[in-house]
Write an enzyme that holds these catalytic residues in place. Structure first.
Site, short mmCIF file in Angstrom:
data_model
loop_
_atom_site.label_atom_id
_atom_site.label_comp_id
_atom_site.label_asym_id
_atom_site.label_seq_id
_atom_site.Cartn_x
_atom_site.Cartn_y
_atom_site.Cartn_z
CG PHE A 1 -2.43 0.63 1.12
CD1 PHE A 1 -2.87 0.88 -0.13
CD2 PHE A 1 -2.45 1.34 2.00
CE1 PHE A 1 -3.89 1.78 0.13
CE2 PHE A 1 -3.71 2.24 2.20
CZ PHE A 1 -4.20 2.63 0.89
N GLY B 1 4.86 1.34 -16.90
CA GLY B 1 3.56 2.33 -16.48
C GLY B 1 2.35 1.93 -17.22
N GLY C 1 12.73 13.03 -7.75
CA GLY C 1 11.77 12.28 -7.57
C GLY C 1 12.03 10.76 -8.24
CG ASP D 1 13.57 -0.84 -13.78
OD1 ASP D 1 13.02 -1.42 -12.97
OD2 ASP D 1 13.26 -0.35 -14.74
CE LYS E 1 10.13 -1.21 -15.97
NZ LYS E 1 10.54 0.12 -16.24
N1 LIG Z 1 6.06 3.24 -8.59
C1 LIG Z 1 5.68 2.87 -9.32
O1 LIG Z 1 5.91 3.97 -10.82
C2 LIG Z 1 6.07 2.14 -10.57
C3 LIG Z 1 5.75 1.49 -12.00
C4 LIG Z 1 5.78 0.35 -12.20
C5 LIG Z 1 5.49 -0.85 -11.07
N2 LIG Z 1 6.56 -0.57 -9.57
C6 LIG Z 1 6.34 -1.85 -9.11
O2 LIG Z 1 5.35 -1.39 -8.20
C7 LIG Z 1 5.02 -2.25 -6.78
C8 LIG Z 1 5.31 -1.12 -5.42
O3 LIG Z 1 5.55 -0.16 -5.82
P1 LIG Z 1 5.46 1.37 -5.01
O4 LIG Z 1 6.21 2.96 -5.55
O5 LIG Z 1 4.28 1.24 -4.98
O6 LIG Z 1 6.34 1.23 -3.78
P2 LIG Z 1 6.24 1.81 -2.82
O7 LIG Z 1 6.11 3.14 -2.63
O8 LIG Z 1 7.50 1.28 -1.54
O9 LIG Z 1 5.53 0.38 -1.99
C9 LIG Z 1 5.82 -1.01 -1.02
C10 LIG Z 1 4.19 -1.30 -0.38
O10 LIG Z 1 4.71 -2.57 -0.29
C11 LIG Z 1 4.76 -2.67 1.23
N3 LIG Z 1 5.39 -3.61 1.80
C12 LIG Z 1 6.65 -3.48 1.95
N4 LIG Z 1 6.90 -5.27 2.48
C13 LIG Z 1 5.85 -5.40 2.02
C14 LIG Z 1 5.14 -7.15 3.03
N5 LIG Z 1 6.27 -8.14 3.41
N6 LIG Z 1 3.90 -7.80 2.81
C15 LIG Z 1 3.15 -6.64 2.85
N7 LIG Z 1 3.34 -5.60 2.38
C16 LIG Z 1 4.54 -4.94 2.17
C17 LIG Z 1 5.42 -1.39 2.20
O11 LIG Z 1 4.15 -0.89 3.18
P3 LIG Z 1 4.95 0.17 4.24
O12 LIG Z 1 3.93 0.84 3.57
O13 LIG Z 1 4.28 -0.32 5.71
O14 LIG Z 1 6.31 0.03 4.25
C18 LIG Z 1 4.83 -0.93 0.98
O15 LIG Z 1 3.32 -0.67 1.32
C19 LIG Z 1 7.24 -2.96 -6.51
O16 LIG Z 1 7.49 -4.46 -6.72
C20 LIG Z 1 7.54 -1.54 -7.52
O17 LIG Z 1 8.83 -2.32 -8.70
C21 LIG Z 1 6.84 0.67 -9.12
#
Ligand SMILES: NC(=O)c1ccc[n+]([C@@H]2O[C@H](COP(=O)([O-])OP(=O)(O)OC[C@H]3O[C@@H](n4cnc5c(N)ncnc54)[C@H](OP(=O)(O)O)[C@@H]3O)[C@@H](O)[C@H]2O)c1
Length: 340
Positions: free
Chosen positions: A8, A156, A209, A223, A227
Site C-alpha cells: 500500500f 507503466g 523523484g 529493472d 522488463k
Molecule cells: N512506483 C512506480 O511508478 C512503479 C511502476 C511500475 C511498477 N512498480 C512496482 O510496483 C511495486 C510497488 O511500487 P511502489 O512504488 O508502490 O513501492 P512503495 O511505495 O515502496 O510501496 C511498497 C508497499 O509494499 C509494502 N510492503 C513492504 N514489505 C511488505 C510485506 N512484506 N508485506 C506486505 N506489504 C509490504 C510497503 O509497506 P509500508 O507502507 O508499511 O512501508 C508499501 O506499502 C514495486 O514492485 C515496484 O517495482 C512501481
C-alpha cells in the site's frame, strides 16, 4: 470482484484512489464492481467483507503509517500472517504491489504462489517474482485455471505488452529493442549537457523523484533486464529468467562518450534487446533519428516484425497513477474472461 491488495505504497494507494473515483464508470461500462476487501502493508492489514472505506483507509495510512490502525478491523502482522490472509480469504483477485526484490522475489513471490495455489487471479505490478520465476508462475496459473496478469510491470500505463499480444496476432515478431527505464534515460539525457557527470545527473534525478535513494536496480540495469524477461516470456514465449540476460548498467558512462556519440549524430541509451537466441541490457549508441531514441523519462519499444516492418510505441514508463491504470486494465480483462 473482491480484491486483496498486498502493498500500500505509491502504486497501491494510487490504485485505491482510481478505483474509488472510477467505481461508477467501471460498473456501468463493464458490469462489475471492484471491491477492496483486504489491504496489507509491511506492518499489518485491514479487512471488510463488504468493501473497505477507501477515504478512511487512506486517511488511516497517512496518519499512522499503517493500515493496521484501520478502525475496527486493522491488525498488526504476526509471523506468517501475510500468506495466511491470502490463502484463507474468499476474495477472487490478489493485486501485488510490494517492493521489487531480485534476490529471492519475496514477499511478492510467496504472495503470488499462494494466491494462484488457492485459485485466485493475480495482477502484479511487482517485477521481482516474474524476473526470477515467470515460466513457473505462468504454468502454475495455467494449471489452476487462473489468470496471472502484469501489464503495469512494463511501461507503466503505456500498453507495450497488450499491444504485442492483442494487436499483432498472426505476425512474427523477430526482434525487440527499447528504452524501458525512465530514470536511466533521464540521467543519460541530462549527461548530454557537457557539465553534468553521472553523479550530478543522478543527484538531480533523485531530487526530482525520478530515482530512488538506492538507485542500484535502475542504474545497474536490473529493472530494464526484468522488463526484458517479462517481454521475452510473454510476447516471444522464450522461457527465460534474469540469469539468462547479459546486463551492463550506465554507472561507468563518461560524458566524453556521450559527446563522441553526439558528434556522429547518435545518442547513448540503455537499450534492452531480445534477439533470436540472446537477450541483453547495455548502453548502446543509437542514431538520434531512430524512433526508439526518446529523451528524458520517456520509454520506447520497437517491435521488428517479419511483414509489417518496425513498429515503435512511445509513452511514459512509470508513475503511481499510470501503473494503477494498467492494473485496472488487467482487472477488466480478468472480468471479461471469467465471470468472477
Ligand atoms: N512506483 C512506480 O511508478 C512503479 C511502476 C511500475 C511498477 N512498480 C512496482 O510496483 C511495486 C510497488 O511500487 P511502489 O512504488 O508502490 O513501492 P512503495 O511505495 O515502496 O510501496 C511498497 C508497499 O509494499 C509494502 N510492503 C513492504 N514489505 C511488505 C510485506 N512484506 N508485506 C506486505 N506489504 C509490504 C510497503 O509497506 P509500508 O507502507 O508499511 O512501508 C508499501 O506499502 C514495486 O514492485 C515496484 O517495482 C512501481
Amino acid at each position: 470482484m473482491r480484491i486483496i491488495l498486498a502493498g500500500f505504497g505509491t502504486v497501491g494507494q494510487a490504485l485505491t484512489k482510481v478505483l474509488h473515483k472510477d467505481e461508477q464508470r467501471i460498473v456501468q461500462a463493464y458490469g462489475f464492481r471492484p471491491q477492496l476487501t483486504t489491504i496489507v502493508d509491511s506492518q499489518g492489514s485491514c479487512f471488510d467483507e463488504a468493501g473497505l472505506d477507501i477515504p478512511l483507509v487512506l486517511k488511516t495510512k497517512e496518519k499512522y503509517g499503517t493500515v493496521a490502525k484501520y478502525p475496527g478491523s486493522g491488525h498488526r502482522n504476526d509471523g506468517n500472517s501475510r500468506t495466511r490472509i491470502i490463502s484463507d480469504s474468499e476474495a477472487e483477485v490478489v493485486v501485488e504491489t510490494t517492493p521489487t526484490n531480485y534476490k529471492d522475489g519475496e514477499p511478492g513471490l510467496s504472495n503470488i504462489k499462494t494466491a494462484l495455489s488457492t485459485r485466485k487471479h493475480v495482477v502484479t505490478a511487482n517485477k521481482g517474482p516474474l524476473a526470477l520465476a515467470m515460466p513457473a508462475l505462468l504454468e502454475l496459473a495455467r494449471h489452476r485455471n487462473r489468470q496471472l496478469r502484469f501489464s503495469g510491470t512494463v511501461g507503466g500505463g503505456t500498453p507495450f505488452l497488450d499491444f504485442a499480444a492483442k494487436c499483432m496476432p498472426g505476425e512474427k515478431i523477430a526482434r525487440i529493442k527499447g528504452i524501458l527505464n525512465g530514470t536511466t534515460n533521464y540521467i543519460l539525457t541530462r549527461m548530454e549537457n557537457p557539465s553534468l557527470t553521472f553523479q550530478k545527473a543522478l543527484a538531480e534525478a533523485q531530487k526530482k523523484g525520478y530515482a530512488e535513494k538506492d538507485p542500484t536496480h535502475d542504474v545497474e540495469g536490473f529493472d530494464t533486464a526484468a522488463k526484458i524477461v517479462i517481454i521475452a516470456n510473454w510476447v516471444l514465449t522464450k522461457g527465460i529468467s534474469l540469469r539468462d540476460i547479459k546486463i551492463t548498467g550506465i554507472s561507468k558512462i563518461k560524458p566524453q562518450e556521450l559527446r563522441k556519440a553526439q558528434a556522429s549524430g547518435a545518442r547513448i541509451k540503455l537499450i534492452g534487446r531480445i534477439e533470436e537466441s540472446s537477450a541483453s541490457v547495455r548502453p548502446e549508441e543509437i542514431q538520434a533519428d531512430d524512433p526508439t531514441c526518446v529523451p528524458d523519462t520517456l520509454n520506447a519499444l520497437t517491435f521488428s516484425t517479419e511483414h509489417a516492418g518496425d513498429i515503435t510505441l512511445v509513452g511514459p514508463g512509470a508513475g503511481g497513477e499510470r501503473t494503477a491504470s494498467a492494473i485496472v486494465r488487467d482487472l477488466v480483462s480478468i472480468r471479461k474472461e471469467y465471470a468472477v
